[in-house]
Design an enzyme around this catalytic site. Structure first.
Site, PDB file in Angstrom:
ATOM      1  N   GLY A 218      50.492  -3.063  56.735  1.00  0.00           N
ATOM      2  CA  GLY A 218      50.979  -3.954  55.690  1.00  0.00           C
ATOM      3  C   GLY A 218      50.514  -5.395  55.829  1.00  0.00           C
ATOM      4  N   ILE A 219      51.429  -6.299  55.561  1.00  0.00           N
ATOM      5  CA  ILE A 219      51.105  -7.734  55.563  1.00  0.00           C
ATOM      6  C   ILE A 219      50.674  -8.186  56.957  1.00  0.00           C
ATOM      7  CG2 ILE A 219      52.116 -10.041  55.297  1.00  0.00           C
ATOM      8  CD1 ILE A 219      53.938  -8.823  53.078  1.00  0.00           C
TER       9      ILE A 219
ATOM     10  N   ARG B 166      56.428  -2.099  66.877  1.00  0.00           N
ATOM     11  CA  ARG B 166      57.088  -0.966  67.547  1.00  0.00           C
ATOM     12  C   ARG B 166      56.315   0.329  67.279  1.00  0.00           C
ATOM     13  NH1 ARG B 166      62.752  -0.565  64.082  1.00  0.00           N
ATOM     14  NH2 ARG B 166      61.854  -0.064  62.047  1.00  0.00           N
TER      15      ARG B 166
ATOM     16  N   ASP C 130      59.605  -4.671  70.343  1.00  0.00           N
ATOM     17  CA  ASP C 130      60.726  -4.624  69.409  1.00  0.00           C
ATOM     18  C   ASP C 130      61.198  -6.069  69.272  1.00  0.00           C
ATOM     19  OD1 ASP C 130      63.159  -4.561  68.155  1.00  0.00           O
ATOM     20  OD2 ASP C 130      64.116  -3.193  69.572  1.00  0.00           O
TER      21      ASP C 130
ATOM     22  N   ASN D  30      56.354 -11.805  61.444  1.00  0.00           N
ATOM     23  CA  ASN D  30      56.204 -11.005  60.231  1.00  0.00           C
ATOM     24  C   ASN D  30      57.037  -9.723  60.226  1.00  0.00           C
ATOM     25  OD1 ASN D  30      54.552  -9.747  57.858  1.00  0.00           O
ATOM     26  ND2 ASN D  30      54.290  -8.319  59.581  1.00  0.00           N
TER      27      ASN D  30
ATOM     28  N   TYR E 102      69.405  -7.808  53.226  1.00  0.00           N
ATOM     29  CA  TYR E 102      68.020  -8.310  53.176  1.00  0.00           C
ATOM     30  C   TYR E 102      68.002  -9.733  52.629  1.00  0.00           C
ATOM     31  CZ  TYR E 102      62.920  -8.112  52.510  1.00  0.00           C
ATOM     32  OH  TYR E 102      61.561  -8.346  52.563  1.00  0.00           O
TER      33      TYR E 102
ATOM     34  N   LYS F 205      66.630 -12.984  54.752  1.00  0.00           N
ATOM     35  CA  LYS F 205      65.476 -13.780  54.319  1.00  0.00           C
ATOM     36  C   LYS F 205      65.885 -15.210  53.954  1.00  0.00           C
ATOM     37  CE  LYS F 205      62.377 -10.638  55.023  1.00  0.00           C
ATOM     38  NZ  LYS F 205      61.438 -10.806  56.148  1.00  0.00           N
TER      39      LYS F 205
ATOM     40  N   PRO G 134      53.149  -0.220  53.137  1.00  0.00           N
ATOM     41  CA  PRO G 134      53.935   0.987  53.427  1.00  0.00           C
ATOM     42  C   PRO G 134      55.431   0.805  53.136  1.00  0.00           C
ATOM     43  CG  PRO G 134      52.268   0.686  55.118  1.00  0.00           C
ATOM     44  CD  PRO G 134      52.189  -0.527  54.226  1.00  0.00           C
TER      45      PRO G 134
ATOM     46  N   GLN H 149      60.319 -18.029  36.894  1.00  0.00           N
ATOM     47  CA  GLN H 149      60.988 -17.745  35.618  1.00  0.00           C
ATOM     48  C   GLN H 149      62.388 -18.365  35.584  1.00  0.00           C
ATOM     49  OE1 GLN H 149      59.891 -13.369  34.551  1.00  0.00           O
ATOM     50  NE2 GLN H 149      59.901 -13.511  36.773  1.00  0.00           N
TER      51      GLN H 149
HETATM   52  P1  NAP Z   1      55.722  -2.685  56.531  1.00  0.00           P
HETATM   53  O1  NAP Z   1      54.639  -2.167  55.694  1.00  0.00           O
HETATM   54  O2  NAP Z   1      56.915  -1.817  56.770  1.00  0.00           O
HETATM   55  O3  NAP Z   1      55.163  -3.180  57.943  1.00  0.00           O
HETATM   56  C1  NAP Z   1      56.043  -3.826  58.851  1.00  0.00           C
HETATM   57  C2  NAP Z   1      55.728  -3.446  60.273  1.00  0.00           C
HETATM   58  O4  NAP Z   1      56.722  -4.075  61.113  1.00  0.00           O
HETATM   59  C3  NAP Z   1      55.837  -1.930  60.524  1.00  0.00           C
HETATM   60  O5  NAP Z   1      54.835  -1.494  61.397  1.00  0.00           O
HETATM   61  C4  NAP Z   1      57.219  -1.841  61.132  1.00  0.00           C
HETATM   62  O6  NAP Z   1      57.421  -0.674  61.904  1.00  0.00           O
HETATM   63  C5  NAP Z   1      57.224  -3.076  61.994  1.00  0.00           C
HETATM   64  N1  NAP Z   1      58.560  -3.355  62.500  1.00  0.00           N
HETATM   65  C6  NAP Z   1      59.750  -3.113  61.912  1.00  0.00           C
HETATM   66  N2  NAP Z   1      60.752  -3.420  62.739  1.00  0.00           N
HETATM   67  C7  NAP Z   1      60.190  -3.864  63.879  1.00  0.00           C
HETATM   68  C8  NAP Z   1      60.709  -4.325  65.119  1.00  0.00           C
HETATM   69  N3  NAP Z   1      62.026  -4.337  65.372  1.00  0.00           N
HETATM   70  N4  NAP Z   1      59.846  -4.740  66.053  1.00  0.00           N
HETATM   71  C9  NAP Z   1      58.518  -4.706  65.844  1.00  0.00           C
HETATM   72  N5  NAP Z   1      57.960  -4.238  64.704  1.00  0.00           N
HETATM   73  C10 NAP Z   1      58.792  -3.832  63.738  1.00  0.00           C
HETATM   74  O7  NAP Z   1      56.281  -4.059  55.888  1.00  0.00           O
HETATM   75  P2  NAP Z   1      55.511  -5.177  54.995  1.00  0.00           P
HETATM   76  O8  NAP Z   1      55.789  -4.862  53.586  1.00  0.00           O
HETATM   77  O9  NAP Z   1      54.138  -5.390  55.475  1.00  0.00           O
HETATM   78  O10 NAP Z   1      56.439  -6.431  55.345  1.00  0.00           O
HETATM   79  C11 NAP Z   1      56.104  -7.370  56.345  1.00  0.00           C
HETATM   80  C12 NAP Z   1      57.066  -8.538  56.236  1.00  0.00           C
HETATM   81  O11 NAP Z   1      56.964  -9.124  54.947  1.00  0.00           O
HETATM   82  C13 NAP Z   1      58.538  -8.148  56.412  1.00  0.00           C
HETATM   83  O12 NAP Z   1      59.220  -9.179  57.088  1.00  0.00           O
HETATM   84  C14 NAP Z   1      59.026  -8.040  54.974  1.00  0.00           C
HETATM   85  O13 NAP Z   1      60.410  -8.222  54.881  1.00  0.00           O
HETATM   86  C15 NAP Z   1      58.237  -9.161  54.341  1.00  0.00           C
HETATM   87  N6  NAP Z   1      58.079  -9.044  52.900  1.00  0.00           N
HETATM   88  C16 NAP Z   1      57.480  -7.950  52.353  1.00  0.00           C
HETATM   89  C17 NAP Z   1      57.336  -7.871  50.977  1.00  0.00           C
HETATM   90  C18 NAP Z   1      56.698  -6.693  50.310  1.00  0.00           C
HETATM   91  O14 NAP Z   1      56.823  -6.574  49.088  1.00  0.00           O
HETATM   92  N7  NAP Z   1      55.990  -5.822  51.007  1.00  0.00           N
HETATM   93  C19 NAP Z   1      57.800  -8.897  50.174  1.00  0.00           C
HETATM   94  C20 NAP Z   1      58.387 -10.009  50.768  1.00  0.00           C
HETATM   95  C21 NAP Z   1      58.509 -10.080  52.132  1.00  0.00           C
HETATM   96  P3  NAP Z   1      58.253   0.562  61.204  1.00  0.00           P
HETATM   97  O15 NAP Z   1      57.299   1.178  60.223  1.00  0.00           O
HETATM   98  O16 NAP Z   1      58.604   1.418  62.357  1.00  0.00           O
HETATM   99  O17 NAP Z   1      59.474  -0.059  60.544  1.00  0.00           O
END
Ligand code: NAP
Length: 256
Positions: free
Chosen positions: A17-18, A38, A63, A90, A155, A159, A193, A256
């Site tokens: 992801g990000i 993790r 973690d 992140n 959430y 945030k 993801p 908006q």
């Molecule tokens: P993602 O696709 O789920 O990727 C996040 C990664 O962080 C995954 O590998 C996840 O592992 C890992 N992770 C979760 N808990 C953890 C922990 N305790 N220690 C270490 N690693 C951990 O998420 P993403 O969409 O890229 O999001 C990344 C960040 O951007 C997050 O903080 C999310 O809240 C924020 N965000 C995302 C969006 C969006 O639309 N995607 C929008 C705004 C903000 P697991 O798969 O095992 O959980």
């Protein structure tokens, strides 16, 4: 000249992801990157691919809610690369739950990762960055740290907490004249993801995808690199006057 040449970055949640996009872009722009997650297999793959592309990266299992694990991550970065200049906090999780029906257990599980994890990262990065003479801490908040959504109480709280924790830390570091900057980033919906899982688990995934796209005035969701470029700016010396700020990258969602 690469934009973060010679710097050392830690990116949490860098396995996908990000976080993955941030790790890849920072490495391509000259940083040595410690990818933490993790998810061990996926995280190693990201670090290996960066190395295979001719850049510097290593993976550390992590973690972010575990205080001792943070000490090990910082120590591993210092041992491998000698300093820490950039921390991208992140890693995060998200799930649905309104305020009335969220259990205390689920609330705590989410806050432990999304808010405790960011707190610990800042807490342990500051001494390392102080020694290095400065640094940039970038905390991944969300549009959900700016506006409320009745379906995601924990959430939203996490945030919003990241947003103001970033400002408190930014002021602390500014007052100390440490040269450490702290900023938050606020993405709209990004196709990762995490979001794909949410779409696929809905009753009507095709309809859900359209609904999410329509939330953004530009008519579509973002991609991880849209966020990584903002992170790169905040990580680089180009943003040396930016601290305590909120970088919104959301396709107009909150306009908006
Ligand atoms: P993602 O696709 O789920 O990727 C996040 C990664 O962080 C995954 O590998 C996840 O592992 C890992 N992770 C979760 N808990 C953890 C922990 N305790 N220690 C270490 N690693 C951990 O998420 P993403 O969409 O890229 O999001 C990344 C960040 O951007 C997050 O903080 C999310 O809240 C924020 N965000 C995302 C969006 C969006 O639309 N995607 C929008 C705004 C903000 P697991 O798969 O095992 O959980």
């Amino acid at each position: 000249m690469p934009r973060v040449a010679g710097k050392v970055a830690i990116v949490t949640g860098g396995a996908m992801g990000i976080g993955q996009a941030c790790a890849e872009l920072l490495a391509a722009e000259g940083a040595a990157v410690v990818v933490t997650d993790r998810e061990t297999e996926a995280g190693k793959k990201v670090a290996d691919a960066i190395t295979a592309a001719g850049h510097r990266a290593m993976f550390v299992e992590h973690d972010v809610g575990d205080e001792d694990a943070w000490k090990k991550v910082i120590a591993a970065a210092l041992k491998a690369y000698g300093k820490v200049d950039i921390l991208v906090n992140n890693a995060g999780v998200g799930w649905f739950g309104d305020v009335e029906h969220t259990s205390l257990d689920d609330w705590r599980k989410l806050l432990r990762i999304n808010l405790d994890g960011v707190f610990l990262g800042i807490k342990y990065a500051i001494p390392a960055m102080r020694t290095a003479g400065g640094g940039s801490i970038i905390n991944m908040s969300s549009i959900e740290g700016l506006v409320g959504d009745p379906r995601i109480a924990a959430y939203n709280a996490s945030k919003g907490g990241v947003r103001l924790l970033s400002k408190s830390a930014a002021l602390y570091c500014a007052r100390e004249r440490t040269g450490i900057r702290v900023n938050s980033v606020h993405p709209g919906y990004i196709v990762t993801p995490m979001v794909e899982r949410g779409i696929e688990s809905s009753d009507n995934p095709a309809e859900m995808r359209k609904t999410l796209e329509a939330l953004h005035p530009v008519g579509h969701m973002g991609k991880p690199m849209d966020i990584a470029y903002g992170v790169l700016y905040l990580a680089s010396d180009e943003s040396e006057f930016a601290t305590g700020s909120e970088l919104v990258i959301d396709g107009g969602y909150t306009a908006q």
